[in-house]
Design an enzyme around this catalytic site. Structure first.
Site, short mmCIF file in Angstrom:
data_model
loop_
_atom_site.label_atom_id
_atom_site.label_comp_id
_atom_site.label_asym_id
_atom_site.label_seq_id
_atom_site.Cartn_x
_atom_site.Cartn_y
_atom_site.Cartn_z
N SER A 30 0.85 -1.21 0.00
CA SER A 30 0.00 0.00 0.00
C SER A 30 0.88 1.24 0.00
CB SER A 30 -0.89 0.05 1.24
OG SER A 30 -1.51 -1.18 1.48
N TYR A 36 -1.15 -10.70 3.59
CA TYR A 36 -1.35 -9.29 3.97
C TYR A 36 -2.82 -9.10 4.33
CZ TYR A 36 -1.21 -4.11 3.38
OH TYR A 36 -1.30 -2.76 3.54
N LYS A 61 0.98 -10.14 7.76
CA LYS A 61 1.12 -8.70 8.00
C LYS A 61 -0.27 -8.24 8.37
CE LYS A 61 2.13 -4.58 5.07
NZ LYS A 61 1.51 -3.61 5.89
N THR A 119 -2.60 -5.48 9.23
CA THR A 119 -2.88 -4.05 9.23
C THR A 119 -4.33 -3.86 9.65
OG1 THR A 119 -1.18 -3.67 7.57
CG2 THR A 119 -2.79 -1.92 7.87
N GLY A 171 0.78 -4.06 11.66
CA GLY A 171 0.69 -3.21 10.47
C GLY A 171 0.45 -1.72 10.70
N ASP A 176 1.53 1.50 12.45
CA ASP A 176 2.69 1.99 13.20
C ASP A 176 2.28 2.65 14.51
OD1 ASP A 176 3.27 1.46 10.60
OD2 ASP A 176 4.23 3.36 10.15
N GLU A 177 1.12 3.33 14.47
CA GLU A 177 0.66 4.06 15.66
C GLU A 177 0.32 3.13 16.81
OE1 GLU A 177 -0.34 4.12 12.57
OE2 GLU A 177 -2.45 4.59 12.31
#
Ligand code: MN9
Length: 293
Positions: free
Chosen positions: A43, A132, A160, A162, A185, A187-188
């Site tokens: 992405s 993913y 993965k 997200t 997935g 980051d925050e």
């Protein structure tokens, strides 16, 4: 394969062609920070708005730049199984460690069709698959029950994930009956993912702040949770600011301010506003100055 992987951005020239020189610079910049691996053409890399030929070109450039220094995952997911297979074969020939794919989208395929898509891709190559899971992006939720069944097949290496559903992340680890590598997935919530059992993280903001997330990973594994939290909080201030102006556009702007000309995102992504581009100057300065305590 575990630890912090950069989901590489794809720099473009002003005419939207691939900027090979900047892409190589970006790879080197991340390697210098000590990144543990690369996730290419997902992405973040704008793979979905590029042709399969261009995506293979990006695989080639990145592999040429990185060599064998870190493990590399090539994202080959596509709406068409044939396209995905074509990209997977190229990734294998180039020497990638693994392939990855989002579930095929748009037609709301039922699970048996999605299962067959993954089986067709892994059967076309001899490198493993990182599934993913991105429910928000493609409308399909890869559940722990599906994962338990799919991962009986040893060609499936990891996931993965997200999604903000960290219970699901934990359930992957619990329900799959063999070792599986799960990458967080978003980051925050990297630290959240790690504490729920993630083996690593793949993310877009690592393009320019790999150092902070490598440190979060270390502090977490040393048991220094408060230190890890402090770094995550600092990173999240930046991510919250980016969400206001468009995440990928902002990431490119930050890197451009840091000296790697990243250009625009591909249409239909809108160009970043002047205000957003200016705001990213401060983020770039902050990132240049950041040092682990
Ligand atoms: O690859 C990225 N996912 C998407 C992972 O962009 C869909 C994340 O790194 C996010 O960009 C990031 C900001 O929300 O967490």
């Amino acid at each position: 394969m575990n630890g912090i992987f950069t989901a590489l951005l794809t720099p473009f020239n002003d005419d939207y062609t691939i900027n090979e020189a900047s892409l190589k610079k970006l790879v080197e910049f991340n390697l210098e920070k000590g990144i543990n691996g690369f996730y290419v053409g997902g992405s973040t890399g704008e793979g979905m708005v590029m042709s399969p030929e261009e995506r293979k070109e990006v695989f080639r450039i990145v592999k040429e730049a990185a060599g064998d220094r870190v493990p590399m995952i090539a994202h080959c997911g596509a709406i068409s199984t044939d396209s995905a297979i074509d990209m997977a074969k190229t990734a294998e020939a180039l020497g990638y460690t693994a392939v990855s794919a989002v579930a095929p989208f748009y037609y709301s395929f039922p699970y048996p069709a999605i299962r067959k898509y993954y089986d067709d891709i892994v059967s076309s190559v001899s490198i493993p698959m990182v599934v993913y899971n991105f429910p928000g992006g493609n409308g399909f939720t890869f559940t722990a029950d599906y994962a338990a069944e799919m991962f009986e097949d040893e060609r499936f290496f990891g996931i993965k994930h997200t999604s903000a559903d960290l219970f699901a992340l934990q359930q992957f680890k619990q329900k799959i009956k063999r070792p599986v590598t799960v990458f967080n997935g978003f980051d925050e919530m990297c630290l959240g993912g790690l504490s729920m059992g993630a083996d690593g993280a793949i993310g877009s903001t690592y393009n320019f702040m790999a150092d902070r997330f490598l440190k979060i990973y270390d502090e977490f594994h040393n048991g220094s949770i408060e230190k890890a939290q402090k770094i995550q909080n600092g990173a999240n201030e930046i991510i919250a600011e980016m969400i206001k102006y468009g995440v990928f556009q902002c990431e490119k702007a930050v890197l451009t301010h840091m000296g790697i000309d990243m250009g625009p995102c591909r249409r239909p992504f809108l160009p970043i506003s002047k205000e957003g581009f200016e705001a990213m100057k401060k983020v770039a300065d902050d990132c240049k100055a950041w040092k682990a305590e």
